[in-house]
Structures are given as structure tokens and as C-alpha cells.
Write an enzyme that holds these catalytic residues in place. Structure first.
Site, short mmCIF file in Angstrom:
data_model
loop_
_atom_site.label_atom_id
_atom_site.label_comp_id
_atom_site.label_asym_id
_atom_site.label_seq_id
_atom_site.Cartn_x
_atom_site.Cartn_y
_atom_site.Cartn_z
N GLU A 90 0.83 -1.20 0.00
CA GLU A 90 0.00 0.00 0.00
C GLU A 90 0.87 1.25 0.00
OE1 GLU A 90 -3.50 -1.73 2.93
OE2 GLU A 90 -2.46 0.11 3.43
N CYS A 334 -2.78 2.12 8.28
CA CYS A 334 -1.77 1.24 7.70
C CYS A 334 -2.27 -0.19 7.59
CB CYS A 334 -0.53 1.24 8.58
SG CYS A 334 -0.12 2.85 9.20
#
Ligand code: SAH
Length: 348
Positions: A90, A334
Site C-alpha cells: 500500500e 496502515c
């Protein structure tokens, strides 16, 4: 196949030397990669054909492909990229008044085991190469090319622990910081660590101009160990000693990151203890609203408590900022976007 983005200018000069090429060729190639943003060696028209052939046989350029992208109302964009080995990472793009900022991932998974973090749900599978980190920036930079804007700030705060992948992370910073590359200023690059003291000591000895941020999140060992197992290896006293040395030797300010978790680390006495711990240091505290994740019961502190925490720090002479949330309406914490894809994958 390895990406040429992994090579610092010096390393590229060495590789080119193996093909009997002069060092200036490295700058030519950097120019194609980081100024013109080409994705094939064939486009590098000022290189000899034999060199183009040799480089194409040995390196790829773009190491990431896009799997998913979510854009929040405030413009924060979260990218899910696939790497050449099929694993995914990501990356987040945030728009600030000072420019475009990218949050880069450094490892597949993370083994630090912080209790509040969704990234650690997957233990570290491997380190990313420098080029895989550069690729995250270059993919986004190529998108920004259309709007004629550039990535001018980078935070190494995505999934993973940068100082558990020290050499690749520092090479990555070297590539994006290079005057012949993207020329992102060192003071616009921030490395965030959970507190791996040997990494901090090494970083201090290197006298880098990159910013250093420390994920502190608790003012004492008892609480910090509960939230962050890394504290067992390098407890707060050891961490603070190392940071004081870094700050004094390098004349650099330190950022302490402190996520506010309801009823856990946001009490009045936590603020007082935190202020006492870091008072007098060349540092400031970045108070961050906790981003709730499905996988645990930690909750975001309410606004009143957060403001009070901030006030207590200021009253005790500690500088602080209370950060606003970004990308609230997407899976911004996250590891969340990745985690959702993993769930979908296993459900499908
Ligand atoms: N391993 C490094 C960098 C990656 S984490 C470090 O620990 O600093 C980046 C930052 O996000 C850290 O401060 C981390 O503690 C914080 N973080 C992790 N999960 C979070 C969440 N759910 N909400 C807010 N911040 C989070």
C-alpha cells in the site's frame, strides 16, 4: 527481474563500467528515468543500442502495477500495488498546502507487532528493495505529471519498519534525493521508526539530512511495552539516550509521533509524564488521532481529550501539533486496504 530504480547513481556508474561505459551515462539514464519518466530502455535515444540491449536483458523499470485505488473526499489517495513476485503493498498520496506527500511502504508485512496496528497482522514476508520503494513514488509521480505537479515530500511511514530494512531504505532515499534524480530535498524526506536503537545510532553516524520521526506512543516502559513489543529490546531510557546523541551530534530536531488512544495513553497523567520525559530535547510531538481498525478494540480519543492533552504538553513547555485526520472515509490506516483485499481473496 530487478528494477533499475534500485541503483543509486554510484551503483549505476559501477554497473555501466562493467559494459565499458563512461560514468556520465549514469546521469543520462537518471535523466530519462527521473526527469522524463520513461518506462522503457528503448526510449533512451542517446544511449548506444548495445547498452539498451544489455540493460533491458538485466533490468526492468516499473516494478509495480495498480490493483486498486481509493480516493477520499479530501483527495487522499490510497494505492494497492502488486509487485513482480505477486505480493502487494500500500502507498498513500496526501495533498497538503505545502505540496504532494507520499507515504511509502518498506516491507511486505511487519514483525514489530504493535498492538494497535493493522500492518502487523501479516508478519514480515520480506524486505522491499530500494527500487520497489522508488517504484511506488514513480508510479504516482507519473500520474501527477498530467497535472504538472510533483511529489515533493516523502514519509517512510507505510507498512514495515524502515530500520529493519536499513540499507535498502537509505538507498531509496539516496535515489529520490539525488540532484540527478527526483531531487526531493532531504528535509522533505522523513524516516519513521518504532525505535530500533542500533538503526538510530547508524543513522546518526551517517549524518544524513533526512528527518527522523520516532513512534513513541507511550511515556513509560510499562505502557509502551504493552503497546509496542520493540520496547522490550530497547526500553525508553535507551531510546531517549540514543536520540539525544543523534540530536546533539547532528543539530537536528526529532519528531515524536504519539497516537491518541482512548483511555489507554491519553490521560492527563500520560501527558504530564510525556512532557517530563522529553522536556529540554530538541523535539516536538505530533499528536495523531488513532485510526480505528476492525481487528482490535482500541478507540480514537475524543476531541476534547485530545485538545486537553495538547494543552498539557504546551503548558509544560513541550511543542506539539495536533494532526487532523486524512482520508477518513477510506481504508486509510496502515495495512487496512491490503487486509481487506486479503480477506476478499480468502473469501473468494
Ligand atoms: N514502523 C515505522 C513506520 C511505519 S508505521 C514506525 O513504527 O514508525 C507509521 C506510523 O503509523 C507509526 O507511528 C505507527 O505507530 C502509526 N500507526 C499504526 N497504526 C495506526 C493506526 N491504526 N492509527 C494511527 N496511526 C497508526
Amino acid at each position: 527481474m530487478e528494477t533499475i530504480y534500485s541503483l543509486t547513481l554510484k551503483e549505476l556508474e559501477t554497473v555501466l563500467g562493467e559494459y565499458g561505459q563512461k560514468p556520465y551515462r549514469a546521469k543520462q539514464i537518471y535523466n530519462w528515468l527521473y526527469r522524463k519518466h520513461v518506462l522503457t530502455f528503448e526510449e533512451m535515444t542517446d544511449l548506444p543500442a548495445s547498452l539498451i540491449e544489455a540493460l533491458s536483458a538485466r533490468y526492468c523499470i516499473m516494478p509495480v502495477t495498480l490493483v486498486d485505488k481509493q480516493v477520499a473526499r479530501d483527495g487522499t489517495a490510497k494505492y494497492l500495488f502488486e509487485l513482480t513476485d505477486g505480493s502487494s503493498v500500500e502507498t498513500v498520496l496526501m495533498h497538503f498546502n505545502f505540496g504532494e506527500s507520499v507515504c511509502v511502504t518498506t516491507q511486505i508485512g511487519c514483525s514489530m507487532g504493535c498492538a494497535f496496528c493493522a500492518s502487523g497482522l501479516l508478519k514480515k514476508q520480506r524486505d522491499l528493495t530500494a527500487g520497489e520503494m522508488v517504484g511506488q513514488i514513480m508510479y504516482i509521480q507519473r500520474e501527477l505529471d498530467e497535472a504538472e505537479t510533483r511529489v515533493n515530500n516523502v514519509v517512510v511511514m507505510g507498512t514495515g519498519e524502515p530500520f529493519d530494512n536499513y540499507d535498502n531504505v537509505l538507498d531509496f532515499c539516496g535515489v529520490i534525493n539525488s540532484d540527478h534524480g527526483l531531487a526531493i530535498g532531504a528535509r522533505h524526506i522523513t524516516i519513521s521508526t518504532c525505535g530500533i536503537v542500533p538503526g538510530i545510532d547508524r543513522f546518526a553516524a551517517g549524518h544524513y539530512q533526512y528527518n527522523l520521526a520516532i513512534s513513541l506512543h507511550a511515556p513509560n516502559n510499562e505502557l509502551r511495552t504493552r503497546l509496542m513489543p520493540v520496547n522490550k529490546a530497547w526500553p525508553i531510557e535507551t531510546l531517549i539516550d540514543s536520540l539525544k546523541r543523534y540530536s546533539t551530534d547532528n543539530h537536528r530536531k526529532i519528531t515524536f509521533e504519539y497516537i491518541l488512544i482512548k483511555g489507554v495513553n491519553d490521560r492527563d497523567k500520560d501527558a504530564v509524564e510525556l512532557a517530563e520525559l522529553i522536556r529540554g530535547m530538541n523535539a516536538y510531538v505530533n499528536l495523531i488521532p488513532y485510526n480505528e481498525v476492525e481487528e482490535n478494540d482500541f478507540r480514537t480519543s475524543d476531541e476534547k481529550t485530545s485538545l486537553h492533552f495538547y494543552d498539557v504538553l504546551m503548558k509544560h513547555g513541550v511543542k506539539a501539533t495536533l494532526r487532523s485526520k486524512h482520508g477518513d472515509d477510506i481504508d486509510a490506516a496502515c495495512g487496512q486496504l491490503r487486509a481487506r483485499h486479503e480477506r476478499n481473496r480468502s473469501a473468494g
